[in-house]
Design an enzyme around this catalytic site. Sequence first.
Site, PDB file in Angstrom:
ATOM      1  N   ASN A 174       0.853  -1.185   0.000  1.00 52.89           N
ATOM      2  CA  ASN A 174       0.000   0.000   0.000  1.00 52.89           C
ATOM      3  C   ASN A 174       0.893   1.240   0.000  1.00 52.89           C
ATOM      4  O   ASN A 174       1.337   1.716   1.041  1.00 52.89           O
ATOM      5  CB  ASN A 174      -0.921  -0.014   1.219  1.00 52.89           C
ATOM      6  CG  ASN A 174      -1.975  -1.092   1.127  1.00 52.89           C
ATOM      7  OD1 ASN A 174      -2.914  -0.981   0.358  1.00 52.89           O
ATOM      8  ND2 ASN A 174      -1.782  -2.158   1.906  1.00 52.89           N
ATOM      9  N   GLU A 175       1.187   1.718  -1.182  1.00 52.97           N
ATOM     10  CA  GLU A 175       2.117   2.830  -1.365  1.00 52.97           C
ATOM     11  C   GLU A 175       1.440   4.164  -1.012  1.00 52.97           C
ATOM     12  O   GLU A 175       0.220   4.229  -0.824  1.00 52.97           O
ATOM     13  CB  GLU A 175       2.596   2.862  -2.815  1.00 52.97           C
ATOM     14  CG  GLU A 175       3.386   1.637  -3.243  1.00 52.97           C
ATOM     15  CD  GLU A 175       4.815   1.603  -2.705  1.00 52.97           C
ATOM     16  OE1 GLU A 175       5.110   2.306  -1.717  1.00 52.97           O
ATOM     17  OE2 GLU A 175       5.648   0.875  -3.283  1.00 52.97           O
TER      18      GLU A 175
END
Length: 645
Positions: A174-175
């Site tokens: 989850n950037e």
Amino acid sequence: MESTFELKRDISYKTAGQFEETRFEKNHNEIFKNSTDASLIVAQEIADLIRSKQAKNKPCALGLATGSSPIKVYQELVRMHKEDSLSFANVVTFNLDEYYPMPKESNQSYHYFMHQHLFNHVDIKPENVNIPDGTVAIEDLNQFCVDYELKIKNAGGLDFQLLGIGRTGHVGFNEPGSHINSGTRIITLDHITKVDASGDFNGIANVPKRAVTMGVSTILRSKRIVLMAWGQNKASIIKRTIQGEISSEVPATFLQNHNNTTFVLDEGAASELTRLETPWLVGECIWTEQLKNKAIVWLCQKTNQSILKLTDRDYNNNGMSDLLAAGSSSYDLNINMFNVLQHTITGWPGGKPKTDDSNRPERSTPTKKRVILFSPHPDDDVISMGGTFAKLIKQGHDVHVVYQTSGNIAVTDDEALKFAEVCNDFVGDNLPGINFQSVIDTINAKTQGQMDSLEVRKLKGLIRRRESFAGVRYIGLKDENVHFLDLPFYETGLVQKKPLGSADIAIVKDIITKIQPHQVFAAGDLADPHGTHEVCLNAIFAAMKELKPEPYMNDCWLWLYRGAWHEWDIHDIDMAVPLSPDEVLTKRQAILCHQSQKDRVMFQGNDSREFWVRAEDRNKNTAKLYDDLGLAEYEAIEAFKRFEY
């Protein structure tokens, strides 16, 4: 709902942790001396959860992570399975993520990682293992993600989620920009994430651009979350995550919304938290000499003044009034600190002969010392202490450099191909053990993620070996004082190494026994992203501990240097060795002898500069810090910390 929080409390992280939360921190966290101790505690919590579920005849749903952080946890779980009858028969696992596209059989896949480190060694049912599939056709991927979420839901949700954290603040993949309500999906990897993974893929160009990941909301629905972080290179993002505001720019901050999350940290990862970095701003302190020194250096930097210019007002206005209240004046505190730093500076790292050494970092006797300089990789010696190395030789000491690993994994295929083609053209015939045409054919046919053949690894190791000879010859060392250990833990042909073994320790003991040194220099920089420095240092610690009863060890001092990643903080330095402009250039040329490590550095970590540039800048910055504090002005300084083994 079953209270996994109470289960965690029963485990009692407090027995190994050291500090309580403060008003600056928004996540519960525990700090351990090292990652090994912390990993054992986390593994024990997981094992107790599995057994508690077994006692109730219920399945146990675990969310699992990959990367370097959880490896020791998995090792301990495997040990408990083999030695303590821990069964995984009731365990259902869901991995966080997988690169896309990514074949399962690739040694860079998380499918491969999990089977290598855990699933192949325990009695988990294959049908209970769930890992995002990097081979699903793109048009079917959305449905796969929906089904993955449904599988987690049908399992009753995740009882326990294990996390690491990336430098971007990602959990799973989850950037930055990920939404709190995000579910399992495909995502484009951040450039920093790809840089960090580039060593695993033989260059950033080969890193997949996308990945399939559990979403933030998926993770937050877990009943219990433990996030692990090791090393100083994670300190900055850990501080932002624990002390910062919740933001999609740092997705890990969403964990502040979860009421049963613990961050498990080692001292390096926790080092920038306010209660460790500047505890005098949090509350009352026990003012040890080291903490006084740290605080005074901080005060100088905060007020932009040299040590001897600090006043009572400076101390009072910056949370350090209790130092003055204890009876010290600012003058006394200042002059004491000035003298402490002054006494660390020496141009004689092996001790200055026939000189009063009471205020010097090293002994004056014996005049000629036997010195071992341990180098984890074949260039750490010149990168980290090339100037000091040259001084020790010039000043007449019997210096031996000991390269602990071959470093072959850090040679690119293109570099090896170039050498093989030159050799094949030049000699026609082959050197013993290497068929150059075979090497050329093997490299040209190599597929992504394929392990190097023994011949290719041998050639890559020879490239680094000959570069090492060139580097140390440049600063004046004799060939017979160069030693290559090729420690077995490293020789896997993969980025992932074996654990430290008795054979590694025995090899290190043998070289120490042979030389019987008065000084040992070793790499104390544990921020190396793939852990080789830590294993090499632990081998030295173990060897020296076993050899301690030997009489010659009574006269042996251990000095730790830091590598290309970080320098010692000023208050931690016990010996500062100044370098002249000419010595800086000599060091640079020695580093440049390692041509295979130039331009495209495979394991550069979070710093894109070449090693010679970052080493030079670091040494010059240390000299500037001394200058700013009111000490003499030097071109550059290499720093060392003495370690009592």
